[in-house]
Design an enzyme around this catalytic site. Structure first.
Site, PDB file in Angstrom:
ATOM      1  N   ARG A  47       0.837  -1.212   0.000  1.00 52.27           N
ATOM      2  CA  ARG A  47       0.000   0.000   0.000  1.00 52.27           C
ATOM      3  C   ARG A  47       0.867   1.255   0.000  1.00 52.27           C
ATOM      4  O   ARG A  47       0.499   2.275  -0.586  1.00 52.27           O
ATOM      5  CB  ARG A  47      -0.951  -0.024   1.206  1.00 52.27           C
ATOM      6  CG  ARG A  47      -1.769   1.234   1.354  1.00 52.27           C
ATOM      7  CD  ARG A  47      -3.049   1.078   2.176  1.00 52.27           C
ATOM      8  NE  ARG A  47      -2.942   0.184   3.310  1.00 52.27           N
ATOM      9  CZ  ARG A  47      -2.314   0.454   4.469  1.00 52.27           C
ATOM     10  NH1 ARG A  47      -1.700   1.615   4.631  1.00 52.27           N
ATOM     11  NH2 ARG A  47      -2.283  -0.434   5.445  1.00 52.27           N
ATOM     12  N   TYR A  99     -15.772  18.192 -15.096  1.00 51.16           N
ATOM     13  CA  TYR A  99     -15.993  16.753 -15.271  1.00 51.16           C
ATOM     14  C   TYR A  99     -17.144  16.322 -14.361  1.00 51.16           C
ATOM     15  O   TYR A  99     -17.148  16.626 -13.163  1.00 51.16           O
ATOM     16  CB  TYR A  99     -14.715  15.971 -14.952  1.00 51.16           C
ATOM     17  CG  TYR A  99     -14.913  14.480 -14.994  1.00 51.16           C
ATOM     18  CD1 TYR A  99     -15.168  13.834 -16.197  1.00 51.16           C
ATOM     19  CD2 TYR A  99     -14.884  13.717 -13.835  1.00 51.16           C
ATOM     20  CE1 TYR A  99     -15.370  12.463 -16.234  1.00 51.16           C
ATOM     21  CE2 TYR A  99     -15.083  12.347 -13.867  1.00 51.16           C
ATOM     22  CZ  TYR A  99     -15.332  11.736 -15.077  1.00 51.16           C
ATOM     23  OH  TYR A  99     -15.552  10.381 -15.109  1.00 51.16           O
ATOM     24  N   ASP A 171      -6.705  19.766 -13.777  1.00 54.42           N
ATOM     25  CA  ASP A 171      -7.039  18.451 -14.329  1.00 54.42           C
ATOM     26  C   ASP A 171      -6.590  18.487 -15.797  1.00 54.42           C
ATOM     27  O   ASP A 171      -7.215  19.132 -16.640  1.00 54.42           O
ATOM     28  CB  ASP A 171      -8.549  18.209 -14.205  1.00 54.42           C
ATOM     29  CG  ASP A 171      -8.977  16.847 -14.762  1.00 54.42           C
ATOM     30  OD1 ASP A 171      -8.219  16.255 -15.557  1.00 54.42           O
ATOM     31  OD2 ASP A 171     -10.090  16.400 -14.425  1.00 54.42           O
ATOM     32  N   LYS A 196      -7.299   7.559 -19.452  1.00 48.64           N
ATOM     33  CA  LYS A 196      -7.600   8.122 -20.762  1.00 48.64           C
ATOM     34  C   LYS A 196      -6.368   8.049 -21.678  1.00 48.64           C
ATOM     35  O   LYS A 196      -5.947   6.973 -22.028  1.00 48.64           O
ATOM     36  CB  LYS A 196      -8.129   9.553 -20.578  1.00 48.64           C
ATOM     37  CG  LYS A 196      -9.226   9.667 -19.485  1.00 48.64           C
ATOM     38  CD  LYS A 196     -10.490   8.899 -19.800  1.00 48.64           C
ATOM     39  CE  LYS A 196     -11.465   8.776 -18.633  1.00 48.64           C
ATOM     40  NZ  LYS A 196     -11.792   9.985 -17.928  1.00 48.64           N
TER      41      LYS A 196
HETATM   42  C1  LIG Z   1     -12.323  10.392 -16.747  1.00 52.85           C
HETATM   43  C2  LIG Z   1     -12.037  11.713 -16.122  1.00 52.85           C
HETATM   44  C3  LIG Z   1     -11.890  11.852 -14.732  1.00 52.85           C
HETATM   45  C4  LIG Z   1     -12.108  10.692 -13.772  1.00 52.85           C
HETATM   46  O1  LIG Z   1     -11.184   9.678 -13.927  1.00 52.85           O
HETATM   47  P1  LIG Z   1     -11.469   8.111 -13.641  1.00 52.85           P
HETATM   48  O2  LIG Z   1     -10.195   7.468 -14.022  1.00 52.85           O
HETATM   49  O3  LIG Z   1     -12.640   7.711 -14.481  1.00 52.85           O
HETATM   50  O4  LIG Z   1     -11.795   7.989 -12.179  1.00 52.85           O
HETATM   51  C5  LIG Z   1     -11.586  13.100 -14.222  1.00 52.85           C
HETATM   52  N1  LIG Z   1     -11.440  14.177 -15.034  1.00 52.85           N
HETATM   53  C6  LIG Z   1     -11.584  14.086 -16.372  1.00 52.85           C
HETATM   54  C7  LIG Z   1     -11.416  15.309 -17.206  1.00 52.85           C
HETATM   55  C8  LIG Z   1     -11.883  12.867 -16.963  1.00 52.85           C
HETATM   56  O5  LIG Z   1     -12.028  12.786 -18.303  1.00 52.85           O
END
Ligand SMILES: *Cc1c(COP(=O)(O)O)cnc(C)c1O
Length: 374
Positions: A47, A99, A171, A196
């Site tokens: 962890r 988001y 982000d 992503k």
């Molecule tokens: C997908 C996404 C998230 C969340 O991420 P997860 O891996 O699905 O938990 C946060 N911000 C943006 C812009 C995203 O496209």
């Protein structure tokens, strides 16, 4: 070193025990201590740390120009790592277009725990300045935004946050470090959903937080939340993500070039009301995006004339584009965000969001052309 070189080499070294040029997968949950309880190999317990996770964190920090990174089991867990660094009574300033599940996390959970939350148009620094409060501790930036690709000025927002004593977090999931490096523009932390573009193959859920310096108090709290809260990625998730990094710049460049072609084609179609893509010269954020990004990215959205019913008909007819949530993979995806988000959604009912993959642009355009025919 240049970005492509870092992507190919950061976090990697030849395995001393075997000579393997690809890092071995270390599944052990615990590591040997010396007789005096010290840790001669530098690893304690799965962890807290793991060699695959450490390698991924080093690579992600290098790609964002940061000093340290903390990897999480999802983008949302990474976001929680940042939000848990705040205290009850603190104020967090968020973009109006955010988001979807970041908003859900705040509204459904953190407000109950005493966080103050308000939204502002982050493309208007004057409005952001007016929305700051004496107890503002977090300015959350997402640019380009989801789903309308609104562009925010990271350098201006980071400056405002610093003057207010708040942490500026970006982000950077949609822009990717290939095109946008917020730490170089003054942000304190970068957050990614590595699910992503960084993963790029739609086969890993993951997230990370990257810091300009490892001893920022806010990042130390993120680290402590990672180790003690335990929302950590598995060694194999980390291994897969590191495997994806050498191709990140190539994938994102190709996807971006195709997105530019698709956006330009869509704008000429009589059935299309509007195209949201910062690479188009008439997009409201075009000049700013051209300044702060190296490329315009591979996400776009468009509004079909005729609203919800017309968009539903188009998405029913696509053949090559896959109807699915998410983005950043090698396969192109399309989504009717209004239907996904529900009737209270601020997203225009006729909007279709597209993630451009690695297919040939001619085939993608042909698919959209037949889907737009009535
Ligand atoms: C997908 C996404 C998230 C969340 O991420 P997860 O891996 O699905 O938990 C946060 N911000 C943006 C812009 C995203 O496209």
């Amino acid at each position: 070193m240049k970005f492509e070189t870092l992507a190919a080499h950061a976090g990697r070294r030849v395995d001393a025990a075997s000579g393997a040029v690809v890092p071995p997968l270390v599944l052990a949950t615990t590591f040997e201590r010396a007789a005096d309880a010290s840790l001669p190999h530098g690893n304690l317990y799965g962890r807290m740390d793991n060699p695959n996770r450490r390698a991924l964190e080093q690579a992600l920090a290098a790609l964002e120009g940061g000093a340290a990174a903390a990897a999480f089991a999802s983008g949302q867990a990474a976001t929680m790592g940042v939000l848990h660094a705040l205290a009850p009574g603190d104020h967090a300033l968020l973009p109006l277009e955010l988001y979807y599940n970041t908003r859900g996390l705040l509204d459904q959970h953190y407000v109950r725990w005493g966080l103050q939350v308000s939204g502002v148009d982050m493309s208007r620094p004057d409005e952001v300045a007016a929305a700051l409060r004496p107890n503002t501790r977090l300015v959350w930036v997402e640019t380009p935004s989801n789903p309308r690709l609104i562009v925010a000025d990271i350098a201006a927002l980071a400056r405002l946050a610093r003057q207010a004593g708040a942490t500026c977090v970006v982000d950077n999931t949609w822009a990717t470090p290939v095109w946008q490096r917020p730490l170089e523009l003054g942000a304190d932390l970068v957050m990614h959903s590595t699910t992503k573009y960084i993963g790029g193959h739609s086969d890993v859920i993951g997230g990370c937080v990257i810091a300009r310096s490892a001893d920022q108090p806010v990042f130390q709290r993120v680290r402590s939340w990672q180790a003690q809260g335990g929302a950590v990625p598995s060694p194999f998730d980390c291994w897969l993500l590191l495997r994806s990094l050498p191709t990140l710049p190539l994938r994102v460049r190709a996807q971006t070039a195709t997105a530019g072609q698709v956006a330009a084609w869509l704008r000429e179609q009589p059935q299309v009301e509007r195209v949201h893509y910062p690479g188009l010269a008439d997009h409201p954020g075009h000049a700013l995006a051209a300044r702060q990004m190296g490329g315009f990215g591979a996400m776009l959205s468009f509004e079909v004339k005729g609203g919800q019913a017309a968009a539903a008909a188009v998405i029913a007819r696509v053949g090559l584009f896959l109807r699915a949530t998410s983005l950043g993979g090698y396969e192109s995806l399309i989504e009717h965000r209004f239907l996904v988000e529900g009737p209270n959604s601020p997203t225009p009912p006729g909007l279709l969001r597209v993630s451009i993959g690695l297919e040939h642009p001619d085939d993608l355009i042909a698919d959209l052309a037949q889907a737009l025919q009535r």
